[in-house]
Design a protein around this motif. Structure first.
Motif, PDB file in Angstrom:
ATOM      1  N   SER A 195      -1.928   6.572   9.891  1.00 36.73           N
ATOM      2  CA  SER A 195      -3.096   5.695   9.759  1.00 36.73           C
ATOM      3  C   SER A 195      -2.748   4.274  10.173  1.00 36.73           C
ATOM      4  O   SER A 195      -3.525   3.604  10.878  1.00 36.73           O
ATOM      5  CB  SER A 195      -3.617   5.712   8.319  1.00 36.73           C
ATOM      6  OG  SER A 195      -4.191   6.961   8.002  1.00 36.73           O
ATOM      7  N   GLY A 227      -3.542   9.519   3.835  1.00 37.67           N
ATOM      8  CA  GLY A 227      -2.306   8.919   3.361  1.00 37.67           C
ATOM      9  C   GLY A 227      -2.456   7.751   2.411  1.00 37.67           C
ATOM     10  O   GLY A 227      -1.455   7.155   2.012  1.00 37.67           O
ATOM     11  N   PHE A 228      -3.676   7.389   2.033  1.00 42.21           N
ATOM     12  CA  PHE A 228      -3.856   6.254   1.120  1.00 42.21           C
ATOM     13  C   PHE A 228      -4.912   6.583   0.068  1.00 42.21           C
ATOM     14  O   PHE A 228      -5.790   7.418   0.273  1.00 42.21           O
ATOM     15  CB  PHE A 228      -4.222   4.978   1.876  1.00 42.21           C
ATOM     16  CG  PHE A 228      -5.450   5.091   2.753  1.00 42.21           C
ATOM     17  CD1 PHE A 228      -6.714   4.779   2.265  1.00 42.21           C
ATOM     18  CD2 PHE A 228      -5.336   5.503   4.075  1.00 42.21           C
ATOM     19  CE1 PHE A 228      -7.833   4.884   3.074  1.00 42.21           C
ATOM     20  CE2 PHE A 228      -6.456   5.603   4.903  1.00 42.21           C
ATOM     21  CZ  PHE A 228      -7.707   5.291   4.394  1.00 42.21           C
ATOM     22  N   TYR A 252       0.242   8.182   5.908  1.00 40.51           N
ATOM     23  CA  TYR A 252      -0.010   6.735   5.853  1.00 40.51           C
ATOM     24  C   TYR A 252       0.519   6.058   7.109  1.00 40.51           C
ATOM     25  O   TYR A 252      -0.144   5.184   7.691  1.00 40.51           O
ATOM     26  CB  TYR A 252       0.654   6.155   4.604  1.00 40.51           C
ATOM     27  CG  TYR A 252       0.411   4.672   4.372  1.00 40.51           C
ATOM     28  CD1 TYR A 252      -0.873   4.183   4.182  1.00 40.51           C
ATOM     29  CD2 TYR A 252       1.484   3.777   4.316  1.00 40.51           C
ATOM     30  CE1 TYR A 252      -1.092   2.827   3.940  1.00 40.51           C
ATOM     31  CE2 TYR A 252       1.276   2.424   4.070  1.00 40.51           C
ATOM     32  CZ  TYR A 252      -0.011   1.957   3.892  1.00 40.51           C
ATOM     33  OH  TYR A 252      -0.224   0.607   3.660  1.00 40.51           O
ATOM     34  N   PRO A 309       1.275   1.912  -4.438  1.00 39.09           N
ATOM     35  CA  PRO A 309      -0.045   2.448  -4.056  1.00 39.09           C
ATOM     36  C   PRO A 309      -1.038   2.475  -5.199  1.00 39.09           C
ATOM     37  O   PRO A 309      -2.247   2.552  -4.965  1.00 39.09           O
ATOM     38  CB  PRO A 309       0.296   3.864  -3.585  1.00 39.09           C
ATOM     39  CG  PRO A 309       1.526   4.225  -4.362  1.00 39.09           C
ATOM     40  CD  PRO A 309       2.314   2.950  -4.444  1.00 39.09           C
ATOM     41  N   GLY A 353      -4.202  -1.510  -1.414  1.00 39.30           N
ATOM     42  CA  GLY A 353      -3.964  -0.776  -0.174  1.00 39.30           C
ATOM     43  C   GLY A 353      -5.132  -0.872   0.779  1.00 39.30           C
ATOM     44  O   GLY A 353      -6.129  -1.555   0.519  1.00 39.30           O
ATOM     45  N   ASN A 386       5.730   9.132   3.470  1.00 36.83           N
ATOM     46  CA  ASN A 386       4.278   9.273   3.582  1.00 36.83           C
ATOM     47  C   ASN A 386       3.882   9.213   5.060  1.00 36.83           C
ATOM     48  O   ASN A 386       3.372   8.202   5.543  1.00 36.83           O
ATOM     49  CB  ASN A 386       3.563   8.181   2.775  1.00 36.83           C
ATOM     50  CG  ASN A 386       2.071   8.424   2.655  1.00 36.83           C
ATOM     51  OD1 ASN A 386       1.497   9.225   3.387  1.00 36.83           O
ATOM     52  ND2 ASN A 386       1.429   7.714   1.735  1.00 36.83           N
ATOM     53  N   MET A 444      -7.203  10.816  -2.391  1.00 35.09           N
ATOM     54  CA  MET A 444      -6.541  10.273  -1.209  1.00 35.09           C
ATOM     55  C   MET A 444      -7.226  10.764   0.056  1.00 35.09           C
ATOM     56  O   MET A 444      -7.801  11.855   0.096  1.00 35.09           O
ATOM     57  CB  MET A 444      -5.066  10.694  -1.159  1.00 35.09           C
ATOM     58  CG  MET A 444      -4.210  10.126  -2.258  1.00 35.09           C
ATOM     59  SD  MET A 444      -2.432  10.335  -1.909  1.00 35.09           S
ATOM     60  CE  MET A 444      -2.191   8.994  -0.734  1.00 35.09           C
ATOM     61  N   ALA A 500       7.369   4.136   5.642  1.00 30.66           N
ATOM     62  CA  ALA A 500       6.589   5.346   5.358  1.00 30.66           C
ATOM     63  C   ALA A 500       7.209   6.561   6.033  1.00 30.66           C
ATOM     64  O   ALA A 500       7.228   7.658   5.462  1.00 30.66           O
ATOM     65  CB  ALA A 500       5.151   5.159   5.825  1.00 30.66           C
ATOM     66  N   GLY A 524       0.804  -1.218   0.000  1.00 29.21           N
ATOM     67  CA  GLY A 524       0.000   0.000   0.000  1.00 29.21           C
ATOM     68  C   GLY A 524       0.835   1.264   0.000  1.00 29.21           C
ATOM     69  O   GLY A 524       0.353   2.340  -0.378  1.00 29.21           O
ATOM     70  N   LEU A 525       2.084   1.149   0.409  1.00 32.08           N
ATOM     71  CA  LEU A 525       3.019   2.273   0.406  1.00 32.08           C
ATOM     72  C   LEU A 525       3.814   2.339  -0.886  1.00 32.08           C
ATOM     73  O   LEU A 525       3.878   3.387  -1.533  1.00 32.08           O
ATOM     74  CB  LEU A 525       3.980   2.147   1.596  1.00 32.08           C
ATOM     75  CG  LEU A 525       5.120   3.171   1.655  1.00 32.08           C
ATOM     76  CD1 LEU A 525       4.587   4.557   1.995  1.00 32.08           C
ATOM     77  CD2 LEU A 525       6.186   2.724   2.660  1.00 32.08           C
ATOM     78  N   GLY A 535      -7.304   1.201   1.394  1.00 34.90           N
ATOM     79  CA  GLY A 535      -8.512   1.830   0.857  1.00 34.90           C
ATOM     80  C   GLY A 535      -9.251   0.950  -0.127  1.00 34.90           C
ATOM     81  O   GLY A 535     -10.194   1.405  -0.773  1.00 34.90           O
TER      82      GLY A 535
END
Length: 595
Positions: free
Chosen positions: A233, A445-446, A230, A91, A95, A227, A442, A179, A87-88, A97
């Motif tokens: 989160s 962060g995602f 992220y 992306p 992820g 990030n 976004m 991140a 997810g990082l 999301g």
């Protein structure tokens, strides 16, 4: 050995709470982060291990899973760590999301975990209609309209309660550290940021600040990307579980971005809070000396693969192995013909009948009618010496008249993770936010998914409803095909595999499965084999990786041949006499690692 069931009572205590094993993550050398070119085909050797193995689409993600396994973590633990890093560093593909399907084997039983996104309560069948017509596809994709309730984290939490060995929070450490400290942008991410569609990210303040420089130029490969949003989160989810994503400040940020977009969606806090991951009965079928288990609907993938192989079971595919060419192995014309024709028939049924079974059951209420031997023999009888061009759906249990066909596209930005741990337990997980960079907005962060565009834009045709139409709370049909393969007689785990690729996933995975079972290829050879097949349209061949002779042979048999880019992202692991052998797709940046 294979226990099928519809559900189970969730174990309330985390397995990891009883373990004293500690996991301390160490970032790898930065030379691991950008191993190859952004595009093209890079030959990979495959990787051998004796005890455990993990294969994923980015070296940093693979390494995180490897370190978890080395610390005594389970296959499920490793999959969580891999997903959070993907997810990082990847992306655009998956992820927190988005959603995922996960197949798990614990040495005794196979489970199918469903973390597919759901349509908000406010969604209607006309969600993507405009002035009485379906809106242009990308108009539906970009913005809040296409965002479904994410499900990947809640699904992983549900699976971890049963199969985790390490503490939940510890599995987020690799992604949090990367991140916060930053990672080097990979060539693939850099190249995707330069595509025209990615320019829409400039319209989102959070995405612009993360992926572009002050002048609005996309970050180049090798640029350090941090990030912290992220990381924040992930820290919240590590401490508070999936509730930290589905309620509270993160959920509020997600809903605000969805509802505040110029192309606003209907997602609300109640949708976020009420999301439930599910455990479904695995779809298992026999193919020669193998037992194959995959996700049932709302995935259409394993069902279509089961139909294809069921139609081809009486054909001797082993008699038509790939042939050596200057660019590597090439499938034979007879094999491409047979697999493509079976694919046409399976995709026709997929378009007519497959959707979220909680809303639209399959004919007869299960996959049995579509996989009945007599039905598949009748379908297979349509495969002749020449291509049929386009197949019509079959008519199991006289169901045909009730539904209209769905022709909605399915976009290819997805990722796959294969893991086998030291106990022989396994995970096959395909994970997605749908389009490249999802809905291109976004929050916290995602990136958010655009999964609702996997529904049919048209709710009905000629007065007949489309099975995969939009409905409140419904899960969109998918082609994701995470598979676990077993030796039928012994019950031993033999393989785990899957791929991204939108609706082409079915052909990518079928090709790999046939390569390993019928043609005796190892995981790396089967993954690297040129992609081919039909989605009930032209016969599609991987551009630049087949000979003019193959094209001519297919055209002589009536095939409309289309050479296209087919960037699969296959990851496969197979049992060997020495332990495990992993293959990673040479079309992407993935690797396999193990001890």
């Amino acid at each position: 050995m294979f226990h099928r069931f519809a559900g189970f009572t969730v174990v309330l205590l985390l397995v990891a709470c009883s373990t004293s094993t500690r996991f301390q993550y160490r970032p790898p050398a930065e030379s691991l982060q950008a191993p190859e070119a952004a595009s093209g085909f890079v030959v990979k050797p495959g990787w051998q291990s004796s005890r455990f193995m993990v294969a994923a689409a980015n070296p940093l993600a693979t390494d995180a899973g490897y370190q978890v396994l080395k610390a005594g973590g389970s296959a499920l633990d490793a999959a969580i760590a891999v997903q959070m890093v993907l997810g990082l560093v990847e992306p655009q593909s998956s992820g927190i999301g988005g959603g995922a399907f996960l197949m798990h084997y614990d040495g005794q039983r196979v489970q199918a975990f469903d973390g597919r996104e759901t349509a908000p309560a406010a969604a209607t069948p006309e969600l993507f209609m405009k002035d009485g017509k379906p809106m242009p596809f990308m108009e539906g994709v970009v913005g809040g309209r296409s965002v479904g309730t994410p499900g990947a984290v809640r699904m992983l939490e549900l699976a971890h309660r049963q199969h985790g060995r390490l503490p939940w929070a510890s599995l987020f450490a690799p992604a949090i550290r990367l991140a916060e400290e930053g990672f080097l942008v990979s060539p693939r991410l850099a190249s995707l940021l330069q595509t025209p569609d990615a320019r829409r990210l400039l319209e989102d303040p959070q995405a612009r600040a993360l992926f572009f420089d002050a002048e609005g130029k996309p970050l180049a490969a090798g640029t350090r990307l941090r990030n912290p949003a992220y990381a924040a989160s992930l820290r919240a989810i590590a401490a508070g579980g999936s509730a930290a994503l589905h309620t509270g400040p993160i959920a509020e940020a997600v809903v605000a971005r969805v509802r505040g977009h110029t192309n606003a969606g209907g997602l609300n806090l109640a949708d976020m809070a009420s999301y439930q991951a599910k455990v479904r009965e695995p779809l298992c079928f026999d193919y020669k000396r193998w037992r194959v288990c995959g996700m049932p609907p709302p995935s259409s993938g394993p069902l279509a693969i089961a139909q294809m192989l069921g139609m081809l079971a009486q054909r001797d595919l082993a008699a038509y192995p790939p042939v050596p060419r200057e660019f590597g192995l090439e499938p034979s014309a007879e094999a491409v013909h047979l697999v493509s024709e079976a694919g046409r028939l399976a995709y026709a049924d997929r378009g007519r009948y497959v959707a979220d079974p909680d809303f639209v059951p399959l004919p007869g209420g299960s996959a049995a009618a579509l996989l009945a031997p007599d039905y598949l023999r009748a379908r297979a009888a349509r495969i002749g010496e020449r291509s049929m061009g386009r197949a019509e759906p079959g008519d199991p249990l006289a169901a045909r008249a009730a539904l209209a066909d769905d022709r909605s596209p399915e976009l290819p930005s997805t990722s796959h993770i294969s893991v086998v741990d030291a106990q022989g337990h396994a995970v096959s997980m395909t994970t997605t936010i749908e389009n490249a960079f999802g809905a291109q907005i976004m929050a916290a962060g995602f990136l958010l998914n655009n999964q609702l565009t996997d529904f049919s834009f048209v709710p009905s045709e000629n007065g007949k409803p489309v099975a995969n139409r939009v409905e409140a709370g419904k899960r969109p049909r998918s082609s994701m095909s995470p598979l676990l393969v077993f030796e039928r007689d012994s019950g031993r785990l033999a393989m785990t595999m899957g791929s991204p690729g939108g609706s082409a996933i079915i052909n990518y995975v079928a090709k790999t499965l046939v390569g390993m079972t019928d043609w005796g290829l190892n995981a790396q050879q089967a993954v690297a084999l040129p992609n081919f097949g039909s989605r009930n349209g032209p016969t599609e061949l991987e551009q630049g990786r087949v000979s003019p002779e193959l094209i001519a042979a297919l055209q002589a048999r009536g095939h409309e041949v289309r050479s296209i880019v087919q960037t699969s992202g296959l990851q496969a692991i197979q049992r060997t006499d020495k332990g495990w052998f992993g293959g990673a797709d040479p079309r992407r940046e993935g690797v396999a690692m193990g001890d």
